[in-house]
Design a protein around this motif. Sequence first.
Motif, mmCIF file in Angstrom:
data_model
loop_
_atom_site.group_PDB
_atom_site.id
_atom_site.type_symbol
_atom_site.label_atom_id
_atom_site.label_comp_id
_atom_site.label_asym_id
_atom_site.label_seq_id
_atom_site.Cartn_x
_atom_site.Cartn_y
_atom_site.Cartn_z
ATOM 1 N N VAL A 32 0.827 -1.205 0.000
ATOM 2 C CA VAL A 32 0.000 0.000 0.000
ATOM 3 C C VAL A 32 0.861 1.255 0.000
ATOM 4 C CG1 VAL A 32 -1.673 1.336 1.346
ATOM 5 C CG2 VAL A 32 -1.988 -1.131 1.073
ATOM 6 N N VAL A 60 -8.503 0.180 -5.305
ATOM 7 C CA VAL A 60 -8.248 0.786 -4.001
ATOM 8 C C VAL A 60 -8.386 2.285 -4.189
ATOM 9 C CG1 VAL A 60 -6.546 1.211 -2.178
ATOM 10 C CG2 VAL A 60 -6.727 -1.070 -3.199
ATOM 11 N N ASP A 64 -11.036 3.648 0.555
ATOM 12 C CA ASP A 64 -10.553 2.346 1.044
ATOM 13 C C ASP A 64 -9.379 2.531 1.986
ATOM 14 O OD1 ASP A 64 -12.385 0.711 -0.430
ATOM 15 O OD2 ASP A 64 -11.125 0.900 -2.211
ATOM 16 N N LEU A 81 -1.930 -4.390 -1.378
ATOM 17 C CA LEU A 81 -3.174 -3.827 -1.911
ATOM 18 C C LEU A 81 -4.307 -4.843 -1.886
ATOM 19 C CD1 LEU A 81 -1.759 -1.863 -4.978
ATOM 20 C CD2 LEU A 81 -2.751 -0.872 -2.893
ATOM 21 N N MET A 85 -8.300 -4.011 -1.075
ATOM 22 C CA MET A 85 -8.993 -3.636 -2.323
ATOM 23 C C MET A 85 -10.470 -3.988 -2.262
ATOM 24 S SD MET A 85 -7.715 -6.409 -5.115
ATOM 25 C CE MET A 85 -8.124 -8.135 -4.992
#
Length: 178
Positions: A32, A60, A64, A81, A85
């Motif tokens: 991320v 994402v 989020d 991610l 997601m």
Amino acid sequence: MAATDHAGMRLRDRPEFTSKKRPLTRTRDVMVSDAVAEMTEKGFGSVVIVDGDEKVIGIVTERDLMRKLINKGLDPKTTPLGDIMTTELRLANENDEVLNWLRIMSNERFRRLPVVDSEGRLKAVFSQGDFVSYTWPDLIYQAKNLARAHVSQNYGIWMIGGGIMLYTILMILLVSNL
């Protein structure tokens, strides 16, 4: 004539389809923190998650990040991610009608719409702002046409009302001069 017969009614016919930057895509295993750094640097509000065949499997968004990462106290440097997601997302086909997706996005309250080709590969991401740029000129055009039609449909009433108004003004002027 069907709506799809009109130029500009399909998503791929919109200027935004070709003028926008290529969407930011990454695989589910990217951390991320790396994706957020790219989103920030390139000015994106989302990253689309794709598989090895470049087919969309998730997204994402900034929302989020807030709800699934920050709110849960997860470490962006160790969280992929794929863990945050959104996988239940709506995908539009590039040949779909603009107005259908405008309605769906408004009713279902989501802000980003990945647009794919017939093979499911990402072509663009439309935002609500892209649809606003479509609707404002169209709404103004429709309002003008409705006003024009309303006036012409009620021409007789306008003539009678105008005649009465003119008669009233003339009578007032005449009586005030006496």
